[in-house]
Every structure is written in C-alpha cells, then in structure tokens.
Design an enzyme around this catalytic site. Structure first.
Site, mmCIF file in Angstrom:
data_model
loop_
_atom_site.group_PDB
_atom_site.id
_atom_site.type_symbol
_atom_site.label_atom_id
_atom_site.label_comp_id
_atom_site.label_asym_id
_atom_site.label_seq_id
_atom_site.Cartn_x
_atom_site.Cartn_y
_atom_site.Cartn_z
ATOM 1 N N HIS A 1 14.000 7.549 18.167
ATOM 2 C CA HIS A 1 15.418 7.345 18.525
ATOM 3 C C HIS A 1 15.467 7.081 20.031
ATOM 4 O O HIS A 1 15.410 7.998 20.834
ATOM 5 C CB HIS A 1 16.241 8.601 18.179
ATOM 6 C CG HIS A 1 17.705 8.437 18.425
ATOM 7 N ND1 HIS A 1 18.655 8.769 17.472
ATOM 8 C CD2 HIS A 1 18.399 7.979 19.498
ATOM 9 C CE1 HIS A 1 19.861 8.526 17.961
ATOM 10 N NE2 HIS A 1 19.734 8.052 19.197
ATOM 11 N N HIS B 1 17.193 4.622 23.317
ATOM 12 C CA HIS B 1 18.129 3.632 23.869
ATOM 13 C C HIS B 1 17.439 2.904 25.014
ATOM 14 O O HIS B 1 17.084 3.524 26.015
ATOM 15 C CB HIS B 1 19.395 4.315 24.391
ATOM 16 C CG HIS B 1 20.162 5.027 23.314
ATOM 17 N ND1 HIS B 1 21.144 4.404 22.581
ATOM 18 C CD2 HIS B 1 20.063 6.281 22.818
ATOM 19 C CE1 HIS B 1 21.639 5.252 21.691
ATOM 20 N NE2 HIS B 1 20.999 6.406 21.811
ATOM 21 N N ARG C 1 18.861 -0.158 26.166
ATOM 22 C CA ARG C 1 19.893 -0.976 26.832
ATOM 23 C C ARG C 1 19.455 -2.441 26.962
ATOM 24 O O ARG C 1 18.622 -2.914 26.202
ATOM 25 C CB ARG C 1 20.257 -0.415 28.221
ATOM 26 C CG ARG C 1 20.457 1.097 28.284
ATOM 27 C CD ARG C 1 21.597 1.591 27.470
ATOM 28 N NE ARG C 1 21.921 2.982 27.784
ATOM 29 C CZ ARG C 1 22.497 3.816 26.933
ATOM 30 N NH1 ARG C 1 22.796 3.439 25.707
ATOM 31 N NH2 ARG C 1 22.789 5.045 27.297
ATOM 32 N N ASN D 1 23.254 0.176 19.935
ATOM 33 C CA ASN D 1 24.605 0.279 20.517
ATOM 34 C C ASN D 1 24.702 -0.415 21.877
ATOM 35 O O ASN D 1 25.062 0.176 22.878
ATOM 36 C CB ASN D 1 25.074 1.742 20.601
ATOM 37 C CG ASN D 1 24.184 2.610 21.477
ATOM 38 O OD1 ASN D 1 22.992 2.348 21.622
ATOM 39 N ND2 ASN D 1 24.751 3.648 22.062
ATOM 40 N N LYS E 1 21.634 1.830 11.806
ATOM 41 C CA LYS E 1 22.215 3.007 12.440
ATOM 42 C C LYS E 1 23.721 3.025 12.262
ATOM 43 O O LYS E 1 24.408 2.066 12.622
ATOM 44 C CB LYS E 1 21.869 2.983 13.940
ATOM 45 C CG LYS E 1 22.518 4.066 14.779
ATOM 46 C CD LYS E 1 21.900 5.427 14.551
ATOM 47 C CE LYS E 1 22.649 6.547 15.285
ATOM 48 N NZ LYS E 1 22.380 6.591 16.717
ATOM 49 N N HIS F 1 24.585 8.985 13.191
ATOM 50 C CA HIS F 1 25.093 9.888 14.232
ATOM 51 C C HIS F 1 26.130 10.761 13.536
ATOM 52 O O HIS F 1 27.258 10.328 13.308
ATOM 53 C CB HIS F 1 25.724 9.100 15.385
ATOM 54 C CG HIS F 1 26.191 9.995 16.496
ATOM 55 N ND1 HIS F 1 25.683 9.945 17.763
ATOM 56 C CD2 HIS F 1 27.104 11.011 16.507
ATOM 57 C CE1 HIS F 1 26.256 10.870 18.523
ATOM 58 N NE2 HIS F 1 27.137 11.530 17.780
ATOM 59 N N HIS G 1 19.289 13.276 15.879
ATOM 60 C CA HIS G 1 19.442 14.293 16.935
ATOM 61 C C HIS G 1 20.193 15.531 16.463
ATOM 62 O O HIS G 1 21.277 15.833 16.967
ATOM 63 C CB HIS G 1 20.083 13.703 18.197
ATOM 64 C CG HIS G 1 21.247 12.764 17.959
ATOM 65 N ND1 HIS G 1 22.342 13.112 17.207
ATOM 66 C CD2 HIS G 1 21.468 11.492 18.355
ATOM 67 C CE1 HIS G 1 23.186 12.105 17.174
ATOM 68 N NE2 HIS G 1 22.670 11.100 17.865
ATOM 69 N N ASP H 1 16.237 10.289 21.895
ATOM 70 C CA ASP H 1 17.618 9.932 22.253
ATOM 71 C C ASP H 1 17.727 9.761 23.765
ATOM 72 O O ASP H 1 18.773 10.022 24.354
ATOM 73 C CB ASP H 1 18.635 10.952 21.735
ATOM 74 C CG ASP H 1 20.054 10.379 21.728
ATOM 75 O OD1 ASP H 1 20.201 9.153 21.874
ATOM 76 O OD2 ASP H 1 21.011 11.160 21.587
ATOM 77 N N HIS I 1 21.759 6.084 31.861
ATOM 78 C CA HIS I 1 22.989 5.539 32.459
ATOM 79 C C HIS I 1 22.741 5.472 33.965
ATOM 80 O O HIS I 1 22.080 6.359 34.511
ATOM 81 C CB HIS I 1 24.181 6.468 32.203
ATOM 82 C CG HIS I 1 24.600 6.548 30.764
ATOM 83 N ND1 HIS I 1 25.434 5.622 30.182
ATOM 84 C CD2 HIS I 1 24.294 7.433 29.786
ATOM 85 C CE1 HIS I 1 25.631 5.945 28.909
ATOM 86 N NE2 HIS I 1 24.952 7.043 28.633
HETATM 87 O O1 DOR Z 1 24.399 11.314 24.602
HETATM 88 C C1 DOR Z 1 24.340 10.276 23.960
HETATM 89 N N1 DOR Z 1 24.142 9.078 24.556
HETATM 90 N N2 DOR Z 1 24.494 10.320 22.640
HETATM 91 C C2 DOR Z 1 24.593 9.221 21.887
HETATM 92 O O2 DOR Z 1 24.765 9.341 20.714
HETATM 93 C C3 DOR Z 1 24.551 7.878 22.521
HETATM 94 C C4 DOR Z 1 23.860 7.922 23.797
HETATM 95 C C5 DOR Z 1 24.066 6.672 24.612
HETATM 96 O O3 DOR Z 1 23.956 5.571 24.059
HETATM 97 O O4 DOR Z 1 24.301 6.786 25.808
HETATM 98 ZN ZN ZN Z 2 21.290 7.974 20.498
#
Ligand code: DOR
Ligand code: ZN
Length: 335
Positions: A12, A14, A16, A40, A95, A134, A168, A240, A244
């Site tokens: 899992h 991310h 970006r 996402n 997902k 989720h 998660h 996960d 950011h």
């Molecule tokens: O804390 C999180 N950040 N939980 C999620 O489900 C998505 C993720 C994100 O994409 O930033």
């Molecule tokens: Zn996630």
C-alpha cells in the site's frame, strides 16, 4: 546482528505524480522489490490508459532500480465486465474509497454496500481481481473503522470468492474480523504499529503523524502488533507511506499522511527485534503478500544490520517519520 530480507514488498504505497513522484519513487525502489501503487491522483486513475501511462512515469522516476509497481484502478461503480477484463491485464487490484473520506477521494463511492456495488463486485469476483478498501464510515473519527466493519461483513458474505483487503487496519476489532471470513485480508502500516493517538495529539500536536485512519488506543496497537509479529498469513505490510510537501503538513489545515517509505524496513527490524520475532519479518514484508496476490517480484536481497541510522530531517520537501531521530537498524546492502 544481521537480517536478510528477500524481495520486500510494500502492499500500500502512495507515489503521487510529477515532482513528488521523482522524489519518492527512488526511495521505495531502493529497498523494496515492488509495491501496490495507490490510484488517488488528481484526477484519479480510472482508465487503462491512465494505468499504463502512470506506470511508465513511475518506472521512469525509478530509473535503474529493479522495482515492480503493481498498479491499481480507482473504484468506480460504472466499470463494466469488458472494461475490467481488459484492465485486468494491467492491474493487480482495485482500490475503493468512500467519497471524501481521505486525501483525493472525492470521486469515491457514495454508499458502500453489496447491493449498490453488486455488478462491479460480481465482475471483479469472476475475473479474480482483488478489492482493496479504505474502510471508514463518516462517523466520529475514532469510531469510523469500527463502524465500517459491518460493510466488510456484508461484502465478504455476498462475494465469498472476492479477495477483500482491509487496508491499513487500526483497531482490535478489525484484527478479530480477519479470521471470521476466509476472503478477508489486511494490510498494516509501520506507523500504526508504532504510535497511538497520544503520539499525535497527547502532547504538542505532531502533524507529521496525522493520518487517516487516525492512530487509535494502546490496546488497538497491541492487537496490531500481535497479529503482525506472528506474521498471520492473511496480514501483509502496507506502509501507506503518503508524502505531502512540508507546507501542506505544517499548515492551517494539515493534510493526512505519514511518510515512511525510506525508513520502513529499518524501523520494522527494530520493532520485530525488540519483540524477539525477527524471524517472522520475512513473511510480514513479503511472503504473505506473494501468496495472497500470487506475485513474482524482481529478486532483491536487502541486508540490514543492527547499527544506528540517523533519519534525515527531510527528503527534499518531505518530512519522514522519525525525522532527525535515530533508528537502531540500518540498511547495509541491497543486491
Ligand atoms: O493518511 C492518509 N493519507 N490516509 C489515506 O488514506 C490517504 C493518504 C494520502 O493519500 O495522503
Ligand atoms: Zn493510503
């Protein structure tokens, strides 16, 4: 003391896009053989063309490292059988996000239940495409996961051949549900094995530990540790890791997500060693996922040693978990 991990997998992740992808993809590819890539993006990954082009951009960002991005589609309730049959060639899972529940999930599903999502789930079940979820309701933040468990039961009962991954998980009740239905599986993050709500908000507020689902109570963390430490065969590591930019975390409205990819294996070794269960880490970070998803990732051997690793304060503009702190284990070599 040394540990050799074969083909570590992060089920899992991310990554970006654009500049952020270029910063974070090489960090995962350095120590993992592969990862399940979350869809996402803005806009989300919803077509075969989106999947293929995103995978290409990931591989470009990864460069020479051997690393397999296992791709996912963002669940939409209008996917039909023929589309899914074609998409299956390019994806490992789909997902599902309840609409608005977390970062970039506005295009998610308004109501998660076996009746309204029936035709897509039927097709996925027949085509053997796993469903990753989720699982949070719109209730009080500490109760959201528990309130969603009846939805998991509804889906698991009505689609007994569909592999459903509770993503998660953070509560002892979710851990208990795993053994109730044959077709339920789960991922567990690094941060939920380490922290409780106290670490996030019990003292000074720590934005870099703020995530969805929010970290829960000590007894929940204990249940997660127990099932991860025993390498329960239905449980997989999924970081996960959700980067950011620092200004979106240290800001008036803090984005949810903990960035753990570059420190995950070191911190897992530390945790498993302290619990006296290092021998179970291989299953948790690779073997169980290979079995559950039938994966054959690129071969990679990661050697970790019990030597201090000082976590950088940031990777470009992203602050990792344990920034500036020391972890008891470091990566000695990758081959
Ligand atoms: O804390 C999180 N950040 N939980 C999620 O489900 C998505 C993720 C994100 O994409 O930033
Ligand atoms: Zn996630």
């Amino acid at each position: 003391m040394r540990v050799v991990l074969k083909d570590p997998l992060d089920m899992h992740l991310h990554l970006r896009d654009k500049e952020m992808l270029k910063v974070v993809a090489p960090l995962s590819a350095k120590s993992f053989s592969g990862a399940l890539i979350m869809p996402n993006l803005v806009p989300p990954v919803t077509s075969v063309e989106d999947v293929r082009s995103y995978k290409e951009r990931i591989l470009e960002a990864v460069g020479k490292e051997r690393f397999e991005p296992y791709m996912t589609l963002f669940f939409k309730n209008d996917y039909d059988y023929d589309f899914l049959k074609e998409a299956k060639k390019y994806i490992t899972a789909i997902k599902l996000y309840p609409a608005g529940i977390t970062t970039n999930s506005e295009d998610g599903v308004l109501s998660v239940d076996s009746r309204s999502l029936g035709s897509v789930l039927e097709a996925m079940s027949e085509l053997e495409i796993p469903l990753c979820v989720h699982g949070e309701s719109e209730g009080f933040v500490m109760d959201r996961e528990r309130e969603f468990l009846s939805v998991y039961e509804d889906l698991a009962k009505n689609f007994p051949k569909l592999k459903i991954v509770m993503e998660h998980i953070t509560t002892k009740e979710s851990v208990s549900l795993l053994d109730k239905y044959e077709n339920l599986y789960a991922t567990i993050t690094l941060h939920h094995l380490y922290i409780t709500l106290d670490d996030v908000a019990g003292g000074l507020l720590r934005p870099h530990l703020f995530c969805k689902p929010i970290a829960k109570r000590p007894e929940d963390r204990m249940a997660l540790r127990k099932v991860a430490f025993s390498a329960h065969p239905k449980v997989m590591f999924g970081s996960d890791s959700a980067p950011h930019p620092v200004d979106k975390k240290e800001s008036f409205g803090c984005a949810a997500g903990v960035f753990t990819a570059p420190i995950a294996l070191q911190a897992l070794c530390d945790l498993f060693e302290k619990a006296g269960v290092l021998e179970n880490l291989q299953k948790f970070v690779s073997d169980n996922a290979k079995e559950i998803y039938s994966l054959n990732p690129p071969k990679k051997e990661v050697v970790l040693v019990k030597e201090e690793y000082e976590v950088p304060n940031s990777f470009k503009n992203v602050v990792p978990m344990f920034a500036g702190e020391k972890i008891g284990w470091s990566i000695e070599s990758v081959s």
